[in-house]
Design a protein around this motif. Sequence first.
Motif, PDB file in Angstrom:
ATOM      1  N   LEU A  83     -60.116 -10.368   4.798  1.00 53.36           N
ATOM      2  CA  LEU A  83     -59.696 -10.166   3.412  1.00 53.36           C
ATOM      3  C   LEU A  83     -60.145  -8.827   2.830  1.00 53.36           C
ATOM      4  CD1 LEU A  83     -60.367 -13.768   2.050  1.00 53.36           C
ATOM      5  CD2 LEU A  83     -58.235 -12.807   2.938  1.00 53.36           C
ATOM      6  N   GLU A  84     -60.951  -8.103   3.600  1.00 54.80           N
ATOM      7  CA  GLU A  84     -61.466  -6.806   3.161  1.00 54.80           C
ATOM      8  C   GLU A  84     -62.237  -6.918   1.846  1.00 54.80           C
ATOM      9  OE1 GLU A  84     -58.775  -3.370   4.750  1.00 54.80           O
ATOM     10  OE2 GLU A  84     -57.492  -4.832   3.725  1.00 54.80           O
ATOM     11  N   ILE A  85     -63.160  -7.878   1.836  1.00 56.56           N
ATOM     12  CA  ILE A  85     -64.033  -8.080   0.685  1.00 56.56           C
ATOM     13  C   ILE A  85     -65.462  -8.229   1.189  1.00 56.56           C
ATOM     14  CG2 ILE A  85     -62.251  -9.115  -0.765  1.00 56.56           C
ATOM     15  CD1 ILE A  85     -63.354 -11.860  -0.064  1.00 56.56           C
ATOM     16  N   GLU A  86     -66.420  -8.234   0.272  1.00 56.21           N
ATOM     17  CA  GLU A  86     -67.824  -8.398   0.642  1.00 56.21           C
ATOM     18  C   GLU A  86     -68.104  -9.854   1.047  1.00 56.21           C
ATOM     19  OE1 GLU A  86     -70.222  -6.004   0.768  1.00 56.21           O
ATOM     20  OE2 GLU A  86     -68.610  -4.580   0.340  1.00 56.21           O
ATOM     21  N   MET A  87     -69.075 -10.018   1.938  1.00 60.59           N
ATOM     22  CA  MET A  87     -69.422 -11.360   2.395  1.00 60.59           C
ATOM     23  C   MET A  87     -69.939 -12.211   1.235  1.00 60.59           C
ATOM     24  SD  MET A  87     -71.362 -12.502   5.850  1.00 60.59           S
ATOM     25  CE  MET A  87     -72.957 -11.863   5.492  1.00 60.59           C
ATOM     26  N   SER A  88     -70.649 -11.600   0.296  1.00 60.18           N
ATOM     27  CA  SER A  88     -71.141 -12.364  -0.852  1.00 60.18           C
ATOM     28  C   SER A  88     -69.980 -12.907  -1.679  1.00 60.18           C
ATOM     29  CB  SER A  88     -72.060 -11.493  -1.711  1.00 60.18           C
ATOM     30  OG  SER A  88     -71.353 -10.366  -2.188  1.00 60.18           O
ATOM     31  N   GLU A  89     -68.906 -12.126  -1.776  1.00 58.99           N
ATOM     32  CA  GLU A  89     -67.727 -12.590  -2.510  1.00 58.99           C
ATOM     33  C   GLU A  89     -67.062 -13.765  -1.786  1.00 58.99           C
ATOM     34  OE1 GLU A  89     -63.586 -10.773  -4.408  1.00 58.99           O
ATOM     35  OE2 GLU A  89     -64.974  -9.439  -3.386  1.00 58.99           O
ATOM     36  N   VAL A  90     -67.086 -13.725  -0.460  1.00 56.54           N
ATOM     37  CA  VAL A  90     -66.549 -14.846   0.318  1.00 56.54           C
ATOM     38  C   VAL A  90     -67.325 -16.116  -0.006  1.00 56.54           C
ATOM     39  CG1 VAL A  90     -66.271 -15.794   2.649  1.00 56.54           C
ATOM     40  CG2 VAL A  90     -65.705 -13.398   2.198  1.00 56.54           C
ATOM     41  N   LYS A  91     -68.652 -16.012   0.008  1.00 59.29           N
ATOM     42  CA  LYS A  91     -69.490 -17.192  -0.238  1.00 59.29           C
ATOM     43  C   LYS A  91     -69.283 -17.743  -1.647  1.00 59.29           C
ATOM     44  CE  LYS A  91     -73.102 -15.907   3.028  1.00 59.29           C
ATOM     45  NZ  LYS A  91     -74.498 -15.499   3.187  1.00 59.29           N
ATOM     46  N   VAL A  92     -69.236 -16.861  -2.627  1.00 60.37           N
ATOM     47  CA  VAL A  92     -69.051 -17.302  -4.015  1.00 60.37           C
ATOM     48  C   VAL A  92     -67.689 -17.969  -4.184  1.00 60.37           C
ATOM     49  CG1 VAL A  92     -68.729 -16.479  -6.384  1.00 60.37           C
ATOM     50  CG2 VAL A  92     -70.643 -15.639  -5.022  1.00 60.37           C
ATOM     51  N   ASN A  93     -66.646 -17.333  -3.667  1.00 58.01           N
ATOM     52  CA  ASN A  93     -65.309 -17.901  -3.819  1.00 58.01           C
ATOM     53  C   ASN A  93     -65.131 -19.199  -3.039  1.00 58.01           C
ATOM     54  OD1 ASN A  93     -64.269 -15.996  -5.622  1.00 58.01           O
ATOM     55  ND2 ASN A  93     -63.809 -14.576  -3.966  1.00 58.01           N
ATOM     56  N   LEU A  94     -65.768 -19.293  -1.878  1.00 56.30           N
ATOM     57  CA  LEU A  94     -65.707 -20.541  -1.113  1.00 56.30           C
ATOM     58  C   LEU A  94     -66.397 -21.664  -1.880  1.00 56.30           C
ATOM     59  CD1 LEU A  94     -64.898 -22.015   1.483  1.00 56.30           C
ATOM     60  CD2 LEU A  94     -67.085 -21.294   2.460  1.00 56.30           C
ATOM     61  N   HIS A  95     -67.555 -21.362  -2.447  1.00 58.02           N
ATOM     62  CA  HIS A  95     -68.279 -22.362  -3.242  1.00 58.02           C
ATOM     63  C   HIS A  95     -67.416 -22.815  -4.429  1.00 58.02           C
ATOM     64  CE1 HIS A  95     -71.501 -24.402  -5.343  1.00 58.02           C
ATOM     65  NE2 HIS A  95     -71.204 -23.693  -6.417  1.00 58.02           N
ATOM     66  N   ARG A  96     -66.840 -21.878  -5.120  1.00 53.00           N
ATOM     67  CA  ARG A  96     -66.003 -22.223  -6.282  1.00 53.00           C
ATOM     68  C   ARG A  96     -64.764 -23.026  -5.867  1.00 53.00           C
ATOM     69  NH1 ARG A  96     -66.491 -16.360  -9.366  1.00 53.00           N
ATOM     70  NH2 ARG A  96     -68.610 -16.713 -10.104  1.00 53.00           N
ATOM     71  N   ALA A  97     -64.168 -22.665  -4.753  1.00 50.46           N
ATOM     72  CA  ALA A  97     -62.984 -23.393  -4.286  1.00 50.46           C
ATOM     73  C   ALA A  97     -63.343 -24.829  -3.938  1.00 50.46           C
ATOM     74  CB  ALA A  97     -62.377 -22.683  -3.070  1.00 50.46           C
ATOM     75  N   ARG A  98     -64.432 -25.004  -3.194  1.00 50.55           N
ATOM     76  CA  ARG A  98     -64.849 -26.358  -2.813  1.00 50.55           C
ATOM     77  C   ARG A  98     -65.220 -27.181  -4.047  1.00 50.55           C
ATOM     78  NH1 ARG A  98     -68.757 -24.676   2.216  1.00 50.55           N
ATOM     79  NH2 ARG A  98     -67.152 -24.610   3.828  1.00 50.55           N
ATOM     80  N   LYS A  99     -65.921 -26.558  -4.976  1.00 50.05           N
ATOM     81  CA  LYS A  99     -66.326 -27.249  -6.203  1.00 50.05           C
ATOM     82  C   LYS A  99     -65.101 -27.678  -6.998  1.00 50.05           C
ATOM     83  CE  LYS A  99     -69.034 -26.603 -10.396  1.00 50.05           C
ATOM     84  NZ  LYS A  99     -69.758 -25.640 -11.226  1.00 50.05           N
ATOM     85  N   GLN A 100     -64.118 -26.793  -7.095  1.00 51.25           N
ATOM     86  CA  GLN A 100     -62.908 -27.114  -7.853  1.00 51.25           C
ATOM     87  C   GLN A 100     -62.155 -28.279  -7.217  1.00 51.25           C
ATOM     88  OE1 GLN A 100     -60.804 -23.557  -8.916  1.00 51.25           O
ATOM     89  NE2 GLN A 100     -58.987 -24.644  -9.521  1.00 51.25           N
ATOM     90  N   VAL A 101     -62.031 -28.266  -5.895  1.00 45.73           N
ATOM     91  CA  VAL A 101     -61.341 -29.365  -5.203  1.00 45.73           C
ATOM     92  C   VAL A 101     -62.129 -30.658  -5.374  1.00 45.73           C
ATOM     93  CG1 VAL A 101     -60.661 -30.260  -2.928  1.00 45.73           C
ATOM     94  CG2 VAL A 101     -60.147 -27.889  -3.548  1.00 45.73           C
ATOM     95  N   ARG A 102     -63.442 -30.590  -5.208  1.00 50.56           N
ATOM     96  CA  ARG A 102     -64.286 -31.778  -5.342  1.00 50.56           C
ATOM     97  C   ARG A 102     -64.176 -32.379  -6.747  1.00 50.56           C
ATOM     98  NH1 ARG A 102     -68.644 -29.801  -3.317  1.00 50.56           N
ATOM     99  NH2 ARG A 102     -69.340 -28.831  -5.231  1.00 50.56           N
ATOM    100  N   GLU A 103     -64.266 -31.540  -7.777  1.00 50.12           N
ATOM    101  CA  GLU A 103     -64.193 -32.040  -9.153  1.00 50.12           C
ATOM    102  C   GLU A 103     -62.823 -32.643  -9.459  1.00 50.12           C
ATOM    103  OE1 GLU A 103     -67.429 -28.975 -11.168  1.00 50.12           O
ATOM    104  OE2 GLU A 103     -65.293 -28.673 -11.553  1.00 50.12           O
ATOM    105  N   GLN A 104     -61.772 -32.001  -9.002  1.00 44.75           N
ATOM    106  CA  GLN A 104     -60.431 -32.537  -9.253  1.00 44.75           C
ATOM    107  C   GLN A 104     -60.209 -33.849  -8.507  1.00 44.75           C
ATOM    108  OE1 GLN A 104     -57.614 -29.451  -8.437  1.00 44.75           O
ATOM    109  NE2 GLN A 104     -58.158 -28.298 -10.256  1.00 44.75           N
ATOM    110  N   LEU A 105     -60.764 -33.944  -7.295  1.00 45.87           N
ATOM    111  CA  LEU A 105     -60.642 -35.180  -6.534  1.00 45.87           C
ATOM    112  C   LEU A 105     -61.421 -36.303  -7.209  1.00 45.87           C
ATOM    113  CD1 LEU A 105     -59.269 -36.254  -4.002  1.00 45.87           C
ATOM    114  CD2 LEU A 105     -61.322 -35.687  -2.720  1.00 45.87           C
ATOM    115  N   GLN A 106     -62.613 -35.992  -7.723  1.00 47.91           N
ATOM    116  CA  GLN A 106     -63.399 -36.993  -8.463  1.00 47.91           C
ATOM    117  C   GLN A 106     -62.661 -37.432  -9.718  1.00 47.91           C
ATOM    118  OE1 GLN A 106     -67.078 -34.857  -8.951  1.00 47.91           O
ATOM    119  NE2 GLN A 106     -68.010 -35.820  -7.162  1.00 47.91           N
TER     120      GLN A 106
END
Length: 162
Positions: free
Chosen positions: A131-154
């Motif tokens: 994606l040509e981005i920083e690894m820290s940005e990958v981690k933050v966006n992955l966390h946010r994506a998982r959190k969003q899916v988890r909250e919507q599923l709940q």
Amino acid sequence: MPIKQKLYRFALRLLGNEEDAKDIIQDALIKVWHNKEKMGELQNLEAWCMRITRNLALDKIKSRKYRMTDDLGRAQEVPASPQHNPHQTAEKSDLMRRVHGLINKLPEKFRTILQLRDMDGLSYQEIAEVLEIEMSEVKVNLHRARKQVREQLQNLHVYGTQ
């Protein structure tokens, strides 16, 4: 090319259409072939190929104002296990359909990172290269994506709403 199937699955998830995914893979492999002299300089050939595939798929989405189709759901279906009874299989299939639906509603960046990490098994560094981005940005966006899916599923399970 050994990673052709991985590139195809990636393109199919982005485009949601088998024929378009095949076209993108063909274009990507042609582009890789035309730039074969760069292969010796690359640290991660797979990430480079994934980036080419992603960019071609995003160009196609932008050019046609592409809409996701039901093919995406078929691409991500988990085959039923012969050990489960029909009721368990139906529940699992329904849950997977809901999760995929929630993933498909994520912003493109979140969806791509989630797919590359959780479905394709790429490392954080490989995703950053694709994606040509920083690894820290990958981690933050992955966390946010998982959190969003988890909250919507709940919310879906508890309140019946998304």
